[in-house]
Design a protein around this motif. Sequence first.
Motif, mmCIF file in Angstrom:
data_model
loop_
_atom_site.group_PDB
_atom_site.id
_atom_site.type_symbol
_atom_site.label_atom_id
_atom_site.label_comp_id
_atom_site.label_asym_id
_atom_site.label_seq_id
_atom_site.Cartn_x
_atom_site.Cartn_y
_atom_site.Cartn_z
ATOM 1 N N GLU A 186 0.830 -1.215 0.000
ATOM 2 C CA GLU A 186 0.000 0.000 0.000
ATOM 3 C C GLU A 186 0.861 1.260 0.000
ATOM 4 O O GLU A 186 0.340 2.359 0.026
ATOM 5 C CB GLU A 186 -0.907 -0.002 1.256
ATOM 6 N N ILE A 238 -7.199 -4.056 -4.888
ATOM 7 C CA ILE A 238 -8.206 -2.975 -4.894
ATOM 8 C C ILE A 238 -7.454 -1.687 -5.206
ATOM 9 O O ILE A 238 -6.469 -1.363 -4.519
ATOM 10 C CB ILE A 238 -8.891 -2.856 -3.511
ATOM 11 N N TYR A 284 -4.619 0.339 -3.227
ATOM 12 C CA TYR A 284 -5.309 0.676 -1.969
ATOM 13 C C TYR A 284 -5.196 -0.526 -1.033
ATOM 14 O O TYR A 284 -4.884 -0.422 0.127
ATOM 15 C CB TYR A 284 -6.768 1.029 -2.241
ATOM 16 N N ARG A 285 -5.494 -1.728 -1.577
ATOM 17 C CA ARG A 285 -5.356 -2.909 -0.718
ATOM 18 C C ARG A 285 -4.880 -4.051 -1.605
ATOM 19 O O ARG A 285 -5.339 -4.199 -2.739
ATOM 20 C CB ARG A 285 -6.715 -3.233 -0.078
#
Lengths: 232, 156, 372, 376
Positions: D58, D325, D333-334
Motif C-alpha cells: 500500500e 483494490i 489501496y489494498r
Amino acid sequence: MGLKAYLYDIWEAVATTAKGMRITARYGVDPRETITLQYPEERWEPSERYRGFLYNDIKTCTSCTMCVRVCPVDCISLEAVRGADKKMVLASYDIDIGRCMYCGLCVEVCPPKSLKHTSGYEKASVDRGELILHFVHEDANQIKARVAKQVAEAAAKAEAEKAAKAVEEAKASGPVPDDGRNEAPADQPASQQAAAANPAKKDAAEKKPPEGAKGEPGKPEEPPKKGEGNTP
Amino acid sequence: MEPKEIFEKVQARFGEAAVELQEEGFRPAFLVVAPEKVREIGRFLRDDPAMKFDSLMCLSGVDYPDRFAVAYHLHSLAIGHRIGVKVYLPKEAPSLPSVDEVWPAANFQEREAFDLFGIVFEGSWDLRRILLPEDWEGHPLRKDYKYPEFYHGIKV
Amino acid sequence: MMESLAISLVNAVPVLSGVPLWTITLLVMIVVAAVVLTFALTYAGLATYVERKVAGDIQARVGPNRVGPVGLLQFLADGIKLLLKEDIIPTHADRFLFALAPYLVFVGSFAAFVVIPFGMGLIASDLNIGIYYVMAVTSLVVVGVLLAGWSSNNKWALLGGMRCCAQIVSYEIPVGMALLPAVLIAGSLSLQDIVRSQGGLLGIFGWNLFHNPFTFFSFFLYYVAALAETNRTPFDIPEAESELVSGYHVEYSGIRFAFFFLAEYGDMFVVSALATACFLGGWHVPFLNAKALPAVWGNLFSLGVFLTKTLGLVLLMMWVRWTLPRLRVDQLMRMAWKYLVPLTFFNLLGVSLWLLLFHGKGIPQMIASLIG
Amino acid sequence: MKSNAVALPTQEMLINMGPQHPSTHGVLRVILRTDGEVVVNAKPDVGYLHRALEKIGERVTYAQYMPFTDRLDYLASMNCNAAWCWTVEKLAGIEVPERAEYIRVIVCELNRIASHLIAFGSFTADMGAFTPFLYAIRERERINDLFEDICGNRLTYNYVRIGGVSADLPDRFLEKTKEFLDYFEPKVPEYNKLISYNKIFVHRLANIAVATPEDAVAYGLTGPNLRGSGVPFDLRKNEPYSVYPKFDFDVCVGTGERGTLGDCFDRYMVRINEMKESVKILRQAIAQIPEGPVMAKVPRMFKPPVGEVYFRAENPRGETGFYLISDGTVNPYRLKIRAPSFVTMNIFEKITKGLMIADVVAVIGSFDIILPEIDR
C-alpha cells in the motif's frame, strides 16, 4: 502376507537398490561429471546483463533524483546545489549497497543512463560503513561552499553590470522614470538548496544516511505529492 | 452461471440478507451479503446443486475508508464458475460468524484477517493471532495503524 | 602368543633375561596395543577423508582438496579443530554420565580390534573365544549411546538414543546368527582358526563364501545386519539429520564428538574385518600361498591382502550410504524381526544340515575330491 | 493372547520442531505432542518471516512493487512476477504484445522446472538420500545461468514488467534453452531409476498422509498437492491465461500407483511428471515465439482505473492469487496475496494425526511448502 509377497519384497528391495547404485557408480567413476568451480583460482565471469554493484558516472548525471524516488528501499541519497549557470552541481551521491537489493529499477529509470550495473560481486566487508559507495569524492560541504562562492560572484558581477548600465541610462536619457522592471537578482541566493533534492534527505546533512533513524521501517516521508509526479 | 442469476437465486432464498450485486469495476462480481447470514448463505452456495461453490479461493479483510469488509472469492471445481461474496462491517467492533465449517480452507485466512485487521470471527475453531506474536497490540493492516515504538524493549 | 613373543625377545636380547618374564610380556602387550590403536585411529581419520572424497565423486563435485596435497591432511585438520573446539556441556545435563558416554562408545568399538586377524601371525591376541568376544564388546556401544542420549537432557537426543539402542540390540541377533556358519565350519570361535580353515584349494575356493549356498546367502545377510549395527544408511536412524537434528550426539562438541565419530568408523572397520575373516577367507589370497613367502614378507603380504578385502567392504558401505534413503524406525524393526532373524535362523539350520550330510565338506572340497 | 499387562502410564512429550530445524523448509515451527514416536497432535506455528508485504504494497507504486513479488516465493519468483503483472494488466486492461507473453511463459516454465527440482532434491534429502539433492542443484544451476543471461540476477529476477518484460531475450538464448532441454530430458527418468521407485523411498511415502479428493478441495489444496489427490484441476488448462491455450500438454494427476490415491508418493510423482510437461511446453514455446516488441506503452507514474480484481496463476506450489483494490492513485489501496503454501497448512494438523515423527518430515516435504510465502 503370503510367502510370494515376502520374497517379492526382498527381491524388489535388492533390485531397486542395485539400480540406484549403478547410477551412483557411473557418476562416481566418471571424472567428467564434476562441475565444481574452484573459486579463487577459477573465477565466475558474470553475463553482461549481470546486476552487480551500481556505478554512477558523475559527469553525465543530471541529479534529477529519479533514481532516488524509484528505489523501493531508499538506499540512494543525493545532494545537489544549483550552480551559477543554473545547472545542478552534485554535492554528494551515495548508494548504500548494504541495503540495495539489486532490483535494477534505478538503472532502468535513469534518463541520462549514467547509473549502470557493474559486474562486481566481491565486496564482503566487516564494517557497514564500507558498504556505502560515495561517488562524489570531494567533501559535500566544500563543493557547496565553492558553488556558493561562484554564485555569489556571478550575482555580484551581474549586480555591478546592472549598476553600471543603470548609471549609463541615467546619464544618457536623463531622469527617465523607472519602468518598474527592477529585475530580481539573477537567481535565488545560492544557500537555498534545490527543491528537487529528496525532501526526505533534507535533514540528513551529515555524510552517512542515518541507519533507520526514521520512525517508519524503510518508508520515506511519502512519495512525491500528487502534483509533482512528473519529472521536474 | 452468471453473477446476476446467482444473485437472484440467493435473494429468492434469503430475501433482504442479499443486499446488492456489485458488477461494474469488479472482476469477479461481488455479492454483498448481511454479516449475520454469511454462514447460511455460504452453506447454501456450496450445497446447491446448480452452483456447488466447493472451493474457497481467497478470504481477505479490507479496510475501506468508512467501514471494514471481508471478501470471499468462491470457485466451483465441478462447474467452473466464480463469484465473490462481500460482507461490510462497522468500524468499531467488526465481527461476523466464521465459515470454517463450510470451507475448512478458511481457518488460517480467518486467523490472518483477525490478526492483521482485528475482525472477530465468532465460532471459529481456534481464533488466535497467526502471523504476529500473541501479545502484539494493534492490527497492522488498518489504515490508522501507528507503529509502536518498542516491543518488549526492542526498538521497532 | 604374547609369551612366545616375549620369550623370543628375551633370547634375542640376553641382557633382558634378568627382568621377570611377566613385565616383558606386559611391555610387549602395551607395544602391540599401541601399534593396533595407532593403526585404528589413522584408519578412522583416513576413512573420513575417503568417505568425503567418495561422496564428492558420486555427487558430481570435488571432495576436500585444500588441506594437504590432495586434501589428504583434511582429517588432521578436522581432528585438530575438534580438539581445539570449546567442549560445551549443557547446563542441566547429567555431567558425569555426559562425560562418560563417549568413552564407553569409543572403547566399545575399538576394543574389538584386539581380535582382528590382520595377517598370518599378526593378531593382537588370538583369543579362543574371538567372535564371542567381539559380540560382547560391540554391545557396549549400546550402553554408551543410551547414556549420551539420556544425559544430554535434550528431547531429540533422548529419541535418538532410544532408537539407537533398539536398533543395535535387535540387530545383534541376525549378526550373531549370520556369523555362526563360519564357526560351525571352522569348529572354533577363534578368528585365526576360522581364517586358517579357509585355506587351500587354490586359495579362493576354500573361502566360506563358496562353501555352500547357505553360507553364500548368509554373507549378504550378515553384511546387511552389520550395516544396521553400525548405524549406517539406510539404517542411520539414530543420527537422522533430517528428523532428529542429529540424534544422540546433538549436544556434543569438540573432542567428545570426535570420539563418537571415530567410533562409527572403527565399527565400520571391525564389521568389515569380521566379514572378510569369516566369509572371504581372511588373508588367504587366490592362486598364491602366503606361507610360501619368507617369514616377514609372508606376514606383510597377508596383512596387505586382508586390508584390501576389508577396505573394499568399507568402500562398499560408503557407496551404499550415498545412494539409499533412510528407513523409518518401525520399518527398521520390522525388517530385523520379520526378515533378517527368520532368514538367518533358516540359514543356520541349512548350514548345520549341510555339514551333517556332507560331514563338513563344502561343494569345492567335494569337487576337488572327485577330481583329485 | 490379550496382553494383561497394566497399561504403562506413558507421558506425552512436547517437542518443538523448528523454527530452526533441518527439514522444515524454512522457519516453520511445529509444536509436536508425541506419545513416544507417534504424533498425537502437530500444530504449525507460522509468522517468523512476516515482512508485511501487503502493508508495503500500500506504500509503493505498482512498478516499485515488482521486486517484492520476487521475495514472495523466491524459488519461483518469475511466476510471482508474472502473476502480479497479469493481475494489474487485468485491472487496467493493458494489451501485452505477443512476444512478451511468450517470453513470460518461457521463463515461468523454466522457473517451474527449477522450483520442482528444489522440491524433489530437498524432499529426497529429507528422506535421507543426499545425492539426488546435488544432482537437482546441478540442473538448477544451468537454469540459473539462463536467467542470469536474461535479467542479470540468479534468484530474485525482477524481470517481468507491467505491460511486458523489461528486456528482450539476449541472442543465442533460445539455442541455450534448447541445449538445456536436451540435456535435462534424460535426467528425469534417471532420477526415477535412482530414487523415485527405490523400495525404501516408496515404503517411506506410500500410504502416508492421504488427502482424499474431497478433503483436498475443502482444505484449499491447490496445484500439485490437489492434483496429487486425483483432482485434475490445472489453471493453465481450466482457466487459461496468457498464451497457455496455444500449447498442448497434459495435466499430471496422482494415480495411487504405489499406495492409496493422494498419499505423499502421489504428490511427489505429480511434480516429477510436471517437470516433463514443462519441458514439452518449453519446446513448443521456443518453436512458436513470434518477433515483435516486448513492452506495451505504460506511463511511468502508472495510475490504474478504480476497481477490484482477483487473478490467480498456476505457480509451482499451487495457485498464487492477487486480490487488488485500486483507488485510482499511484499506490494500490489494498493488496491481498493468496499464498498456496499458507492455505495448504490448513490441512497439516488433520493429516499428521497418528503419523510418526519421520512422517511429519515427509508430509512437509510432500506439500512442498515454502515459508516466505506463508508468512508474507
